[in-house]
Design an enzyme around this catalytic site. Structure first.
Site, mmCIF file in Angstrom:
data_model
loop_
_atom_site.group_PDB
_atom_site.id
_atom_site.type_symbol
_atom_site.label_atom_id
_atom_site.label_comp_id
_atom_site.label_asym_id
_atom_site.label_seq_id
_atom_site.Cartn_x
_atom_site.Cartn_y
_atom_site.Cartn_z
ATOM 1 N N SER A 18 18.300 -5.093 26.169
ATOM 2 C CA SER A 18 17.321 -3.981 26.586
ATOM 3 C C SER A 18 17.034 -3.759 25.729
ATOM 4 C CB SER A 18 18.176 -3.637 27.618
ATOM 5 O OG SER A 18 17.645 -2.048 28.004
ATOM 6 N N THR A 22 18.158 -1.993 18.934
ATOM 7 C CA THR A 22 17.404 -3.445 17.734
ATOM 8 C C THR A 22 16.649 -4.243 18.968
ATOM 9 O OG1 THR A 22 20.193 -3.457 16.834
ATOM 10 C CG2 THR A 22 18.396 -6.033 16.615
ATOM 11 N N CYS A 23 16.491 -4.387 20.057
ATOM 12 C CA CYS A 23 16.105 -4.272 21.037
ATOM 13 C C CYS A 23 14.532 -3.802 20.092
ATOM 14 C CB CYS A 23 16.280 -4.575 22.430
ATOM 15 S SG CYS A 23 17.418 -5.834 22.601
ATOM 16 N N ALA A 24 14.294 -2.303 20.252
ATOM 17 C CA ALA A 24 13.441 -1.680 20.558
ATOM 18 C C ALA A 24 12.495 -2.057 19.030
ATOM 19 C CB ALA A 24 13.733 -0.124 20.269
#
Length: 166
Positions: free
Chosen positions: A55, A60-62
């Site tokens: 998501s 970490t995804c960002a």
């Protein structure tokens, strides 16, 4: 055999395995931030980096989207597609707020992408979301690199993802 990843040290099983290097990458049909299609067929003849993650609303995804956005500007004949099960509206909101312009966002919210690429988490608190992985496809859709990140909180190996693209 199914693959596994981990979240804070707890094992998470995936519903399948990533496609192997040398295999044909499965065709995909995602939804873009404009609600239009993001299809592998439309990217034929280009190298594709699939940055897959749970998501965009997690740290970490960002980070991975920001980093691939920086790296994408220097790639020749390549498109980075960032794939999650986030709704296109959330992906668009994130990209607008962050000034993300050099990657393509693709939502897998109504596709079989997770099953086809073996990245759907089958158990754990994030079951149903996609595990963190990177798959590089050549201009003909052949898998050049396939990396499942062992711990969801870790970033992918960007150098390995880009090394196969020359």
């Amino acid at each position: 055999m199914t693959s596994t990843t981990a979240r804070q040290g707890s094992t998470i099983h995936l519903a399948g395995d990533l496609p192997a290097v040398g295999a044909a990458g499965p065709a995909f049909d995602l939804v873009g931030t404009d609600m239009g299609p993001v299809r592998s067929a439309d990217l034929a003849g280009r190298r594709v980096v699939l940055n897959i993650f749970p998501s965009v609303d997690t740290g970490t995804c960002a980070l991975s989207v920001r980093r691939f956005n920086q790296l994408a500007a220097s790639l020749e004949n390549a498109t980075v597609v960032c794939v999650s099960r986030d709704l296109p509206f959330a992906q668009a909101r994130f990209c607008g707020a962050e000034g993300i312009q050099d990657v393509v966002m693709g939502s897998a919210f109504r596709s079989d992408f997770g099953a086809d690429y073996g990245v759907t988490m089958a158990d754990g608190p994030l079951a149903g979301l996609l595990a963190r992985a990177v798959v590089d496809l050549d201009t003909d859709g052949t898998v050049l690199n396939s990396q499942l990140v062992p711990e969801l909180g870790d970033e992918p190996d960007y150098d390995a993802a880009l090394a196969v693209l020359g």
